[in-house]
Design an enzyme around this catalytic site. Structure first.
Site, PDB file in Angstrom:
ATOM      1  N   HIS A  49       0.840  -1.209   0.000  1.00 30.40           N
ATOM      2  CA  HIS A  49       0.000   0.000   0.000  1.00 30.40           C
ATOM      3  C   HIS A  49       0.877   1.263   0.000  1.00 30.40           C
ATOM      4  CE1 HIS A  49      -3.740   2.238   1.152  1.00 30.40           C
ATOM      5  NE2 HIS A  49      -2.849   3.067   1.677  1.00 30.40           N
ATOM      6  N   GLU A  50       1.833   1.311   0.919  1.00 36.39           N
ATOM      7  CA  GLU A  50       2.686   2.506   1.011  1.00 36.39           C
ATOM      8  C   GLU A  50       3.608   2.613  -0.197  1.00 36.39           C
ATOM      9  OE1 GLU A  50       1.706   4.569   3.002  1.00 36.39           O
ATOM     10  OE2 GLU A  50       0.523   3.275   4.313  1.00 36.39           O
ATOM     11  N   GLU A  87      -4.749   7.755  -3.098  1.00 44.08           N
ATOM     12  CA  GLU A  87      -5.271   6.489  -2.564  1.00 44.08           C
ATOM     13  C   GLU A  87      -5.550   5.497  -3.695  1.00 44.08           C
ATOM     14  OE1 GLU A  87      -5.143   6.238   0.619  1.00 44.08           O
ATOM     15  OE2 GLU A  87      -6.282   4.417   1.070  1.00 44.08           O
ATOM     16  N   HIS A 115       1.706   4.577  -2.733  1.00 43.24           N
ATOM     17  CA  HIS A 115       1.815   6.032  -2.499  1.00 43.24           C
ATOM     18  C   HIS A 115       3.191   6.550  -2.929  1.00 43.24           C
ATOM     19  CE1 HIS A 115      -1.971   6.785  -0.481  1.00 43.24           C
ATOM     20  NE2 HIS A 115      -1.755   5.864   0.444  1.00 43.24           N
TER      21      HIS A 115
END
EC number: 3.4.17.19
Lengths: 490, 490
Positions: free
Chosen positions: A255-256, A285, A259
């Site tokens: 997830h990170e 997101e 980003h």
């Protein structure tokens, strides 16, 4: 030097100082000795004071009047600077100070109330915060919708009306999917066992590499809550390790990485300009979610991860890659947003959106919030909230005044659904690459079609240009229904 | 708010921003991804621009005129602020910019010249730097001695004349001691072997703890060059690890622990004020040196360290604790200041002091520097410089304009000698504690008598108050002669 040059030189220093503030926050969550908290507060306060003064400097107004853009990039620079300047200068200084003061105290009171499971303890504070946010919104809204004015801070151009209509279309399909999945005869078994921290971190690094994270311009550390931080050539990520639950570490890392790849992928020419980062919370997101879910939780990728994990940890006790895919994507009842699976997640967001829209709109009183929360939760999730810490006290957002932020999470999922559809159509062999643990073809496509633009286009336009169609909730819902019908044999 | 209050509130933010700059430097040397160097340069540049503007803000002049101190602490605050403000405002902005520009380029040219062992390559640049530093000194000196004006930046109140006289008294005794030691029949064997990095770091942490380093307000990391960073509750240290030479790691750690304990020991009331850190370079170095040498290289402490190291690494091949003490304190010929032992170190400094005093005074031309260096080196060290990289090209200092900085290293040693004498007289049982690896009684005495005052008194007064006598070179020379006569059987 032209007004345009002056403005951009000034803005560049402001952007650089904003990056410095980001470094301090990263340090605070990863490296800072615990005894330094109070001193750090003063250091950050001093820097924020400088940043606020720079962002509201009256010279910006003069430069904006005189600046002559030469191309669409200049125009985008001016649009961002004007937008920020107008938002900052519309809010009276006394209100800004009061909001900062109240929300800073409110966060502590919220944490105590959550620990004590006591809503009453939090209500007077939340009332103050809501009142101040309504006041702030009134200054920003110019007679328009108050909640729209707050959303606009996180997602330029999004409105409560359009989001509300979209969520209304999503809700029945998600509620139905949730009920069907939870009632299915076949329920995948969860992963159980002990997975040593060091081995988890080694594999986490491999995952980040597999998605194209550039280690020369970033690093991975541990923190209580995973986050990504910084822009351009210094974009760091964090994860956390729970030895009983390696998916926590792995999917937080992916997830990170999403980003961070977005920030790393912005055109280098935009470094330290208003275009030099992700364009909005929702689009940001979308990158973290497509990496985490549509790619990272796909069958080919979990197949590769299954092999990696059995190599690293030995037999996982699940039988085969198919059962592992089920464990990764297991849908489970739960009260907590941050622990929710793909099926439940957006229902959590819609609930918060509906309630905060009413709070800011003035049609729901803070004292009636708990009942409204619990009623809605029972409707959408099919179970009753068992305690306030599992209900309206679970998130920090409202205590610190983040009204209008929640919907960007769901919007990110919707955009991820659209981007996944476009990506799959455009990139042949995606599944074969994912089955080798290689998601870089996805990162390359996203970089070329979305990430590199940074703040050049408006958020929704950024996604539309990448997809080639108007984004809506359809692709996400189709994806969710297809995926979970298959896993759960619906 | 009085002018005093206004000034102190303004200064507090400046101090906090100065700490932020320190954090960025720490990050750059320990954590920063390598690809971020250029971006970081812009971030630091933006912050330094803010700091410079704040330190030269004309309002400071007004506040200083009107501020009414209420006690000696207020007077010390005003003294520091006035001193800094006057130094900053005396230098024309164009000169400050030119100095920054030239020294920034000069550092790279110096590094290349050193790598190429080519003095000629460096001379034109060094000539520019010396000329600019002379110009800067002329602005600061108000008709006084140019070199004094530069020294004053690092050591308030110190003068070339008093330092020169002291070094003239030290030189013959050190030259004689060096010759006697190097000619002694008994020469201790050096430590040899392989010492794994992780075990070195574990012991390094134990060493820092043994000297009273407060881990709640600091941390230990690796960097190319060891340093300490920050003040108050966030005072971090670094060390380095060479697997063939554990003393490098251990004594770097103890040295930096000395700097850090000083910062941690300053009265908490002075946090983020001009009194909130070590008072001068010389006094700072006295703390790092007394920790490293008079305490850390003492016989009782090396006895404890010997036991620790044999526990950790097995037989060291030296025979006994006595031989180990000899290995720790081994005097060896060498060209490089940073690798020098206690006997040679100050001779390196005096050479640089004498030469830079003449360079700034205008009695030595840059083109004659190499010959002057080599002549003096042969006189004091008894050997000829074999190559420029081992001679005048070895240190970065002059390339970046740090003239007047070198003498503070030797002054620190002199002060350490005085403080050690006073400490031993005041604290009974010091050797017994050191023999247990416990140097905290020394830290406690230093904290009570010196460290806690921060910038309250002038540098020399700070040391005099702690010692109870006027500091001079006597105690250091007595200590060195006694210690090395014994080890070398002179």
């Amino acid at each position: 030097m032209s007004a345009m040059d002056d403005l951009m030189a000034y803005q560049r220093d402001t952007e650089a100082l904003g990056q410095v503030a980001g470094r301090l926050e990263w340090d605070q969550e990863t490296m800072m000795p615990r005894g330094a908290a109070e001193q750090r507060g003063e250091e950050i306060g001093a820097l924020e004071g400088i940043l606020h003064a720079r962002r509201t400097d009256p010279r910006i107004g003069d430069w904006l009047e005189k600046a002559e853009p030469e191309d669409e990039v200049d125009e985008a620079y001016l649009r961002h600077i004007r937008r920020s300047f107008e938002r900052q200068t519309k809010i009276p200084a006394a209100l800004a100070v009061e909001l900062a003061r109240v929300t800073s105290v409110a966060q502590g009171i919220w944490a105590e109330a959550r620990a004590a499971n006591d809503v009453e303890q939090f209500l007077p504070t939340l009332e103050k915060v809501v009142a101040l946010k309504r006041e702030q919104a009134a200054h920003l809204a110019d007679g328009g919708d108050l909640y729209d004015a707050l959303i606009d801070d996180y997602e330029e151009g999004a409105t409560a009306e359009s989001l509300g209509a979209m969520f209304d279309r999503m809700r029945p399909r998600l509620v139905a999917l949730r009920a069907a999945v939870m009632g299915a005869a076949h329920q995948p078994a969860p992963l159980r066992g002990h997975f040593p921290a060091e081995a988890q971190m080694r594999l986490a690094r491999k995952l980040a590499s597999g998605f194209g994270y550039d280690w020369a311009c970033g690093r991975l550390d541990l923190s209580v809550h995973p986050f990504s931080s910084g822009s351009g050539t210094d974009t760091r990520i964090t994860t956390r390790v729970v030895e009983g639950d390696p998916f926590n570490c792995f999917y937080s890392t992916i997830h990170e990485t999403g980003h961070a790849c977005y920030e790393q992928g912005v055109d280098a020419d935009y470094l330290l300009t208003p275009l030099g980062g992700g364009v909005s919370m929702g689009v940001h997101e979308s990158q973290s979610r497509i990496y985490e879910n549509q790619l990272g939780r796909s069958r080919p990728f979990t197949g590769w991860l299954y092999a990696q994990m059995t190599d690293t940890f030995g037999d996982l006790g699940l039988g085969d890659a198919e059962a592992f895919h089920g464990a990764v994507n297991r849908v489970h009842a739960g009260f907590i947003r941050t622990e929710a699976d793909e099926v439940h997640y957006n229902l959590h967001i819609m609930l918060r959106f509906a309630l905060e829209r009413e709070l800011i709109g003035g049609t729901l009183e803070v004292r009636d919030l708990e009942e409204a929360w619990n009623t809605r939760f029972a409707q959408d999730f099919g179970v009753a909230v068992d305690q306030p810490a599992h209900g309206m006290l679970q998130d920090v957002h409202w205590s610190v005044g983040l009204f209008g932020y929640f919907p960007t999470y769901a919007l990110g999922n919707v955009y991820a659904g659209c981007l996944n559809k476009a990506l799959r159509a455009a990139v042949p062999g995606m599944d074969e690459a994912l089955a080798r643990g290689d998601a870089t073809p996805a990162t390359e496509w996203l970089r070329e079609n979305l990430q590199r633009h940074g703040g050049l286009y408006r958020p929704r336009d950024t996604v539309r240009r990448a997809c080639g169609f108007e984004p809506d909730e359809g692709p996400l819902l189709d994806y969710l229904e297809a995926k979970f019908s298959e896993i759960y044999g619906l």
